[in-house]
Design a protein around this motif. Sequence first.
Motif, mmCIF file in Angstrom:
data_model
loop_
_atom_site.group_PDB
_atom_site.id
_atom_site.type_symbol
_atom_site.label_atom_id
_atom_site.label_comp_id
_atom_site.label_asym_id
_atom_site.label_seq_id
_atom_site.Cartn_x
_atom_site.Cartn_y
_atom_site.Cartn_z
ATOM 1 N N LYS A 33 -5.380 -8.291 -0.921
ATOM 2 C CA LYS A 33 -5.049 -7.325 -1.921
ATOM 3 C C LYS A 33 -5.048 -6.025 -1.428
ATOM 4 O O LYS A 33 -4.068 -5.282 -1.728
ATOM 5 N N ARG A 34 -5.660 -5.568 -0.674
ATOM 6 C CA ARG A 34 -5.585 -4.505 0.126
ATOM 7 C C ARG A 34 -4.376 -4.177 0.962
ATOM 8 O O ARG A 34 -3.596 -3.196 0.649
ATOM 9 N N LYS A 35 -3.993 -5.257 1.600
ATOM 10 C CA LYS A 35 -2.776 -5.261 2.275
ATOM 11 C C LYS A 35 -1.624 -5.015 1.327
ATOM 12 O O LYS A 35 -0.827 -4.297 1.633
ATOM 13 N N LEU A 36 -1.387 -5.812 0.345
ATOM 14 C CA LEU A 36 -0.472 -5.583 -0.793
ATOM 15 C C LEU A 36 -0.431 -3.991 -1.303
ATOM 16 O O LEU A 36 0.711 -3.563 -1.484
ATOM 17 N N LEU A 37 -1.704 -3.228 -1.759
ATOM 18 C CA LEU A 37 -1.744 -2.356 -2.100
ATOM 19 C C LEU A 37 -1.277 -1.304 -1.076
ATOM 20 O O LEU A 37 -0.453 -0.327 -1.347
ATOM 21 N N ASP A 38 -1.495 -1.604 0.095
ATOM 22 C CA ASP A 38 -1.212 -0.490 1.413
ATOM 23 C C ASP A 38 0.432 -0.494 1.271
ATOM 24 O O ASP A 38 0.921 0.363 1.709
ATOM 25 N N LYS A 39 0.984 -1.732 1.296
ATOM 26 C CA LYS A 39 2.495 -1.828 1.175
ATOM 27 C C LYS A 39 3.059 -1.098 0.121
ATOM 28 O O LYS A 39 3.919 -0.513 0.202
ATOM 29 N N GLN A 40 2.551 -1.180 -0.995
ATOM 30 C CA GLN A 40 3.143 -0.604 -2.244
ATOM 31 C C GLN A 40 3.116 1.085 -1.884
ATOM 32 O O GLN A 40 3.819 1.619 -2.176
ATOM 33 N N LYS A 41 1.649 1.414 -1.365
ATOM 34 C CA LYS A 41 1.710 2.849 -1.042
ATOM 35 C C LYS A 41 2.471 3.342 -0.155
ATOM 36 O O LYS A 41 3.240 4.401 -0.266
ATOM 37 N N GLU A 42 2.868 2.459 0.867
ATOM 38 C CA GLU A 42 3.924 2.790 2.122
ATOM 39 C C GLU A 42 5.398 3.043 1.120
ATOM 40 O O GLU A 42 5.985 3.728 1.749
ATOM 41 N N GLY A 43 5.905 1.941 0.541
ATOM 42 C CA GLY A 43 6.831 2.162 -0.599
ATOM 43 C C GLY A 43 7.089 3.381 -1.165
ATOM 44 O O GLY A 43 8.099 3.889 -1.152
ATOM 45 N N LYS A 44 6.048 3.924 -1.612
ATOM 46 C CA LYS A 44 5.924 5.115 -2.327
ATOM 47 C C LYS A 44 6.128 6.346 -1.786
ATOM 48 O O LYS A 44 6.801 7.197 -2.010
ATOM 49 N N LYS A 45 5.579 6.222 -0.328
ATOM 50 C CA LYS A 45 5.867 7.287 0.535
ATOM 51 C C LYS A 45 7.030 7.517 0.889
ATOM 52 O O LYS A 45 7.655 8.651 1.272
ATOM 53 N N LYS A 46 7.954 6.301 1.068
ATOM 54 C CA LYS A 46 9.307 6.627 1.308
ATOM 55 C C LYS A 46 10.178 7.221 0.244
ATOM 56 O O LYS A 46 11.569 7.570 0.516
ATOM 57 N N MET A 47 9.444 7.463 -0.923
ATOM 58 C CA MET A 47 10.424 8.019 -1.724
ATOM 59 C C MET A 47 10.070 9.662 -2.144
ATOM 60 O O MET A 47 9.245 10.118 -1.550
ATOM 61 N N LYS A 48 10.950 10.146 -2.538
ATOM 62 C CA LYS A 48 10.881 11.783 -2.587
ATOM 63 C C LYS A 48 10.037 11.807 -3.741
ATOM 64 O O LYS A 48 10.416 11.539 -4.923
ATOM 65 N N GLN A 49 9.315 12.855 -3.865
ATOM 66 C CA GLN A 49 8.378 13.301 -4.969
ATOM 67 C C GLN A 49 9.109 14.446 -5.650
ATOM 68 O O GLN A 49 9.177 15.608 -4.872
ATOM 69 N N PHE A 50 9.542 14.528 -6.949
ATOM 70 C CA PHE A 50 10.115 15.799 -7.580
ATOM 71 C C PHE A 50 9.059 15.677 -8.793
ATOM 72 O O PHE A 50 8.821 15.345 -9.920
ATOM 73 N N GLY A 51 7.991 16.748 -8.424
ATOM 74 C CA GLY A 51 6.768 16.831 -9.509
ATOM 75 C C GLY A 51 6.150 15.387 -9.532
ATOM 76 O O GLY A 51 5.667 15.065 -8.106
ATOM 77 N N LYS A 52 5.988 14.876 -10.823
ATOM 78 C CA LYS A 52 5.298 13.662 -10.663
ATOM 79 C C LYS A 52 6.287 12.478 -10.745
ATOM 80 O O LYS A 52 5.712 11.174 -10.764
#
Lengths: 394, 598
Positions: free
Chosen positions: B564-583
């Motif tokens: 599960k931790r690996k899964l969450l890590d993967k999701q976090k990586e995916g999010k990092k690849k996105m640009k944050q515009f505010g929230k």
Amino acid sequence: MTDLGQDKHRSGPPGLKPLDQGIYVHVPFCSSTCDFCAFYQIKPTAGAVDQFLKGIEAEAELIPWRGPISTVFWGGGTPGLLSPDDLDRLAKIIRKKTVIQPIEWSIELAPAWVTKARLEVLRDNGINRISMGIQSFSDELLDGLGRQHTPKQVYKAYELIREMGFKNVNVDMMFALPGQTEAEWLKDLEEAIALKPDHISTYCLTFEEDTALWIKLSEGRVKLDPEHEAKLYEATWEKLHKEGYQQYEVSNFAKPGFECRHNLSTWKMQEWIGLGPSAASQHDGMRGVNPADLALWSQQLNAGKRMQEDRRVLTADLLLEDSLIFGLRVNQGVDLAQARIRFPDANWTFVEAKLSTLESEGLLKISSEVVRLTNKGRLLADSVGTELLGLGSD
Amino acid sequence: MSELYTRNFCIIAHVDHGKTTLSDRLLQQTNTVSDRVLTAQHLDSMDLEKERGITIKSHPVTMHYKAKDGITYKLNLMDTPGHVDFSYEVSRSLAACEGALLLIDAAQGVEAQTVANAHLAFAQKLKVIPVINKIDLPSANLEMCIKQLEDILTIPEEEVILASGKSGIGITDILEAVISRIPPPRWTEYKQPRCLVFDSIYDSYRGVIAYVRMFSGTIKAGDMMLLMSTGQKAEVKEVGIFMPKMEKIASLGPGDVGYIVSSIKEPSDIKTGDTITLANKAATEMLPGYKEVRPMVFCGLYPIDSNDYEKLKAALGRLRLNDSAFVYSSESSVALGFGFRCGFLGLLHMEIIQERIRREHDVDIISTYPSVIYKVKTYAGELMEVDNPVNLPDAGIIEQISEPTIKASIHIPNDSMGDILAMIMEKRGTVDHTDTLDANRVMLTCALPLNEILVDFNDRLKSVTHGYGSMDYEPGEYRVSDLVKMEILVNGDPVDAFASIVHRDKADGRGREFCERLAKIIPPQMFKVAIQAAIGGKVIARDNVKEMRKDVTAKCYGGDISRKRKLLDKQKEGKKKMKQFGKVSIPSDAFIQVLKNQ
């Protein structure tokens, strides 16, 4: 909480409740593979079963047993397809290592394998909780999952379990099956409730890699619909609440006092000893997983080794992070006061900042030092978990 | 060897009509390249070119061919870029030749680009040899091709050579026709040395290498050369020819095609189309046709990871070394941070450069909405050029805005006429005249605002005509137009990178469409996010990003914690690849997707 007695190793700072210690045994045998299952499992040949039981015995010898065991859980695989003699043999190995009769001792049973002889052996060895995988009462939906039983077998098995005197019975149900409507699911759920089990687990169908379902998904033969799934979750919570089953975790509901203590312990980052191929352990400052391969597992045991995969040292930061990620899935929430006593050295500044952001987004609530997910947050528990990652990462 | 035995020619063709395969056959037949060395499509050396089947850089080659008259001729084959964005480059390659093979796919017939390039060849007074290629295809229609050549290009049937580059049919006929029909090199009599620069490359050891066609006189190592467009002088270090690899020779003489290595290190100093002469015997007239190349399409390119800024800068610098038509300068955006304003010849050019940055230079980039150069006149009488919507002055001070147009020739099947006319109308275009190409096809000559064809015009043309339509264009005049700046707001905040300049009449529709598309492309967020389009602060369209309702994993037990931790890590990586515009998290490719999935 029952006083389990503490030895020097497990006593913590003053005010800290003693940690539970459980045993999980992974019985890796199945006669066939379900479409949704990603657990390690193999065919139960006589040789393999013997190798497995000898392995369990050997593995048990490698563990620095301390203090009493509060819970035991036999999962799989299909533990119930072991013969009554083999079940007896396995139970005896475990009983040699538990100081007193465990408070809770569960076994997963598939309806097709429930016989009087097996239930007798289980009962006589102190197994006191039966968890039966039903998934659905619809022949069609069961076929779609590659399941190996009929609704008729379910009723027969359930009746026999009660007849044999088991007072704590769980049934596993599944929803969001391909093609299943909300009405169909509620009808299925009602049939499960009609059995009057003490505990109901309802699992939203999950697509895991290396399963037949995953292949169907990637080929576009089935589709994901999170909105539909969210609705089914909410309908389930409402229905079971009305029927007197309290939700205590995302997928778990129980009559008061029948919550699964073994699982609660793992979500609260207590300690557990995993035996068998692919079993995970967390105790004595380490976390690790056995190889998902009977031969390799035996080989490592012969070399005096276990839990060789995904090994992590249990730091305060890692345990605090996991206490939140997994503990928040429990309705009771996470007791920050307890956590502060247990993990005084963790990076609390980080945690508090993250929690307060999540609270402002309406995903959780903090009141008198207890954090709980809101209903919205419960459906988005993975996003919450992702946000909380960062403390214990490598 | 006298220049009388030299022939300079090129091959002009539509994309996919088999130019490269035919070139390879010619190299093979003249033993210029051994069969063993001849990888498929020898002349296209960039991966991207191979993948897209188009040539971006010209690669000349010198062949020796013993003809049926017993004489060995020197044949210089120039390869030409195959896309409208590079029509100036095509015209310079043509200018270096006396003749051209006009290649037509036997199954496809004459395409817009073929007509455009044939006209370029006629304009250069080249002898055109028509070749119908792929005649062994089951779907070949020779009669149609011959009739089209006669009707559209007034090329008589007798001149047509039938060939198949794939199976080698007609290759000898082509070589013989090159010798007998194409005249020997022209303008050799001119008193001073002159050669035409038709391309250049950058070599980190030798500096800028000019690809040249010698017209008169000779040039050798040690000479002091003079670039006529700027008057810049440089010492010639080496001259040579392409065999097809560069091979040093003593001197380049009249009619030769080869290269010059000089003391010049700065790529922009050597301009395609320029004339090189010698300082001590300087020519007074340049060879005809030189133009300053100006980019027509602009966009901002930003690194997705701001740490990659220097890497992107280095990548742009390296790309520019071999592509002087590509320009860039640094800029910054509130939403995207530090990046570069980049100018391109056209859309394909833009796409290719972006792809090369990603692929060859391994930098993840994000691109803003493309723009053209607008000419703005203020009430104060000030004139300015704007290639970035962000820089458009306040609407209150603008007297008028003019926009560039193009002159396009569009070839389409008769039955898509209605749809295409509607599309031209929708794109604010006007049809000047309509010509019948054959029983099934027509050619529309029309004027269109360049900014209307920036994004989807060609794709839609292809889809409406089921792939049979084709288009070619050249720059047209500037026209005054009612243009406004449209801003896009995500969760209430304007995203400068999404701003665009649109015609007022189309703002509502475009705004609505843009909001809807963006709302779909942004993945479901944990809270409600509004997407709005606004002109001068007034909201003209709005849509909502879908709210994410459920992502919880059902089963999560003791044995699953590591997994599960690996899964969450993967999701976090995916999010990092996105640009944050505010929230709000926006996937880095959302911009391209917003532009493309129309």
